[in-house]
Write a protein that holds these residues in place. Sequence first.
Motif, PDB file in Angstrom:
ATOM      1  N   PRO A  83       0.807  -1.222   0.000  1.00  3.98           N
ATOM      2  CA  PRO A  83       0.000   0.000   0.000  1.00  3.98           C
ATOM      3  C   PRO A  83       0.843   1.276   0.000  1.00  3.98           C
ATOM      4  O   PRO A  83       1.961   1.307   0.486  1.00  3.98           O
ATOM      5  N   ALA A  84       0.238   2.317  -0.552  1.00  4.14           N
ATOM      6  CA  ALA A  84       0.824   3.653  -0.517  1.00  4.14           C
ATOM      7  C   ALA A  84       0.453   4.304   0.812  1.00  4.14           C
ATOM      8  O   ALA A  84      -0.454   3.837   1.503  1.00  4.14           O
ATOM      9  N   PRO A  85       1.134   5.366   1.202  1.00 13.42           N
ATOM     10  CA  PRO A  85       0.766   6.061   2.438  1.00 13.42           C
ATOM     11  C   PRO A  85      -0.702   6.499   2.415  1.00 13.42           C
ATOM     12  O   PRO A  85      -1.194   6.986   1.402  1.00 13.42           O
ATOM     13  N   TYR A  86      -1.369   6.307   3.522  1.00 11.44           N
ATOM     14  CA  TYR A  86      -2.766   6.693   3.748  1.00 11.44           C
ATOM     15  C   TYR A  86      -3.760   5.975   2.838  1.00 11.44           C
ATOM     16  O   TYR A  86      -4.888   6.414   2.686  1.00 11.44           O
ATOM     17  N   GLN A  87      -3.365   4.861   2.251  1.00 13.44           N
ATOM     18  CA  GLN A  87      -4.256   4.095   1.386  1.00 13.44           C
ATOM     19  C   GLN A  87      -5.049   3.089   2.220  1.00 13.44           C
ATOM     20  O   GLN A  87      -4.573   2.582   3.235  1.00 13.44           O
ATOM     21  N   SER A  88      -6.255   2.782   1.785  1.00 10.95           N
ATOM     22  CA  SER A  88      -7.087   1.798   2.470  1.00 10.95           C
ATOM     23  C   SER A  88      -6.549   0.399   2.171  1.00 10.95           C
ATOM     24  O   SER A  88      -6.269   0.070   1.019  1.00 10.95           O
ATOM     25  N   VAL A  89      -6.400  -0.408   3.224  1.00 13.20           N
ATOM     26  CA  VAL A  89      -5.879  -1.764   3.107  1.00 13.20           C
ATOM     27  C   VAL A  89      -6.938  -2.727   3.620  1.00 13.20           C
ATOM     28  O   VAL A  89      -7.483  -2.532   4.704  1.00 13.20           O
ATOM     29  N   THR A  90      -7.238  -3.765   2.843  1.00 11.16           N
ATOM     30  CA  THR A  90      -8.202  -4.777   3.248  1.00 11.16           C
ATOM     31  C   THR A  90      -7.457  -6.011   3.736  1.00 11.16           C
ATOM     32  O   THR A  90      -6.562  -6.511   3.055  1.00 11.16           O
ATOM     33  N   VAL A  91      -7.832  -6.489   4.921  1.00 15.40           N
ATOM     34  CA  VAL A  91      -7.221  -7.665   5.539  1.00 15.40           C
ATOM     35  C   VAL A  91      -8.224  -8.807   5.461  1.00 15.40           C
ATOM     36  O   VAL A  91      -9.357  -8.667   5.910  1.00 15.40           O
ATOM     37  N   THR A  92      -7.790  -9.938   4.883  1.00 11.47           N
ATOM     38  CA  THR A  92      -8.657 -11.104   4.766  1.00 11.47           C
ATOM     39  C   THR A  92      -7.933 -12.316   5.334  1.00 11.47           C
ATOM     40  O   THR A  92      -6.871 -12.687   4.835  1.00 11.47           O
ATOM     41  N   PRO A  93      -8.482 -12.952   6.391  1.00  8.78           N
ATOM     42  CA  PRO A  93      -7.864 -14.173   6.909  1.00  8.78           C
ATOM     43  C   PRO A  93      -8.214 -15.357   6.019  1.00  8.78           C
ATOM     44  O   PRO A  93      -9.255 -15.355   5.338  1.00  8.78           O
ATOM     45  N   GLY A  94      -7.360 -16.348   6.035  1.00 11.54           N
ATOM     46  CA  GLY A  94      -7.610 -17.552   5.249  1.00 11.54           C
ATOM     47  C   GLY A  94      -6.968 -18.754   5.896  1.00 11.54           C
ATOM     48  O   GLY A  94      -6.045 -18.637   6.701  1.00 11.54           O
ATOM     49  N   SER A  95      -7.498 -19.927   5.559  1.00 11.88           N
ATOM     50  CA  SER A  95      -6.929 -21.171   6.064  1.00 11.88           C
ATOM     51  C   SER A  95      -7.418 -22.323   5.208  1.00 11.88           C
ATOM     52  O   SER A  95      -8.574 -22.335   4.777  1.00 11.88           O
ATOM     53  N   SER A 145     -13.677  -9.897   5.876  1.00 16.98           N
ATOM     54  CA  SER A 145     -12.501  -9.044   5.792  1.00 16.98           C
ATOM     55  C   SER A 145     -12.763  -7.739   6.526  1.00 16.98           C
ATOM     56  O   SER A 145     -13.898  -7.398   6.833  1.00 16.98           O
ATOM     57  N   ALA A 146     -11.687  -7.035   6.815  1.00 22.52           N
ATOM     58  CA  ALA A 146     -11.770  -5.738   7.493  1.00 22.52           C
ATOM     59  C   ALA A 146     -10.786  -4.799   6.815  1.00 22.52           C
ATOM     60  O   ALA A 146      -9.793  -5.233   6.234  1.00 22.52           O
ATOM     61  N   SER A 147     -11.066  -3.509   6.893  1.00 26.94           N
ATOM     62  CA  SER A 147     -10.196  -2.520   6.259  1.00 26.94           C
ATOM     63  C   SER A 147      -9.673  -1.525   7.281  1.00 26.94           C
ATOM     64  O   SER A 147     -10.319  -1.264   8.292  1.00 26.94           O
ATOM     65  N   PHE A 148      -8.492  -0.985   6.988  1.00 27.49           N
ATOM     66  CA  PHE A 148      -7.912   0.083   7.790  1.00 27.49           C
ATOM     67  C   PHE A 148      -7.123   0.980   6.863  1.00 27.49           C
ATOM     68  O   PHE A 148      -6.849   0.634   5.714  1.00 27.49           O
ATOM     69  N   THR A 149      -6.783   2.159   7.353  1.00 27.05           N
ATOM     70  CA  THR A 149      -6.001   3.104   6.565  1.00 27.05           C
ATOM     71  C   THR A 149      -4.541   3.010   6.972  1.00 27.05           C
ATOM     72  O   THR A 149      -4.216   3.126   8.154  1.00 27.05           O
ATOM     73  N   ALA A 150      -3.681   2.778   5.985  1.00 30.72           N
ATOM     74  CA  ALA A 150      -2.240   2.675   6.255  1.00 30.72           C
ATOM     75  C   ALA A 150      -1.728   4.008   6.771  1.00 30.72           C
ATOM     76  O   ALA A 150      -2.292   5.064   6.489  1.00 30.72           O
ATOM     77  N   GLY A 151      -0.643   3.959   7.505  1.00 28.26           N
ATOM     78  CA  GLY A 151      -0.044   5.160   8.066  1.00 28.26           C
ATOM     79  C   GLY A 151       0.700   5.969   7.018  1.00 28.26           C
ATOM     80  O   GLY A 151       0.679   5.654   5.830  1.00 28.26           O
ATOM     81  N   GLY A 152       1.370   6.997   7.478  1.00 30.80           N
ATOM     82  CA  GLY A 152       2.130   7.872   6.604  1.00 30.80           C
ATOM     83  C   GLY A 152       3.409   7.216   6.120  1.00 30.80           C
ATOM     84  O   GLY A 152       3.740   6.095   6.506  1.00 30.80           O
ATOM     85  N   PRO A 153       4.165   7.921   5.280  1.00 26.99           N
ATOM     86  CA  PRO A 153       5.415   7.365   4.754  1.00 26.99           C
ATOM     87  C   PRO A 153       6.374   6.968   5.873  1.00 26.99           C
ATOM     88  O   PRO A 153       6.604   7.738   6.798  1.00 26.99           O
ATOM     89  N   GLY A 154       6.885   5.750   5.792  1.00 25.86           N
ATOM     90  CA  GLY A 154       7.845   5.261   6.777  1.00 25.86           C
ATOM     91  C   GLY A 154       7.244   4.665   8.019  1.00 25.86           C
ATOM     92  O   GLY A 154       7.935   4.024   8.801  1.00 25.86           O
ATOM     93  N   SER A 155       5.948   4.844   8.251  1.00 24.70           N
ATOM     94  CA  SER A 155       5.333   4.278   9.454  1.00 24.70           C
ATOM     95  C   SER A 155       5.029   2.802   9.226  1.00 24.70           C
ATOM     96  O   SER A 155       4.931   2.337   8.092  1.00 24.70           O
ATOM     97  N   THR A 156       4.902   2.067  10.312  1.00 26.43           N
ATOM     98  CA  THR A 156       4.568   0.650  10.218  1.00 26.43           C
ATOM     99  C   THR A 156       3.275   0.376  10.968  1.00 26.43           C
ATOM    100  O   THR A 156       2.991   0.999  11.991  1.00 26.43           O
ATOM    101  N   ASP A 157       2.490  -0.537  10.436  1.00 24.75           N
ATOM    102  CA  ASP A 157       1.271  -1.013  11.073  1.00 24.75           C
ATOM    103  C   ASP A 157       1.394  -2.519  11.217  1.00 24.75           C
ATOM    104  O   ASP A 157       1.708  -3.212  10.241  1.00 24.75           O
TER     105      ASP A 157
END
Length: 163
Positions: A20-32, A59-71
Amino acid sequence: AHAQVLGANPLTITLSPQYPAPYQSVTVTPGSTIVNLATASVTISVDGKVIYQGTGSGSASFTAGGPGSTDTVTVSIASAEGNFQSSAVVRASSVALIVEPESTTHPFYAGAPQIAIQGGVRLIAMADLRTSSGGTSLHPKSLVYNWRINDQHLHHDLGIGKS
């Protein structure tokens, strides 16, 4: 019947987009492939904050952090097969490509030159990559660039600082 390799974690995390790019929406999907997520209790959290709790492979979504940040994304499941947890670290970064046509215009033409049919272009990579410690920007001349058209590497244009 399901076979399980001892020590292997049957839980996977799919991130969309993968990078993802900074501040982009990221979708998390678990799988097994082993655990039936439809009957399992699923919890998805980002940096310790729960963003989804329920059953199934939703699935759930969150907004990625700014440049260089980690989530840190953590998915936990509790099921009849057992309790499992998996984590992934998301570091937002971006690379912009600038396209410059290899053509000329009249000196008094107010616009930019256009790409001509069968004309050449020059691509420039503008990377915004940062370290995890302090978010210091990496100097573009210290990065290794790997250019290719389809699956053909452009050997004369790849290397350190060849943006």
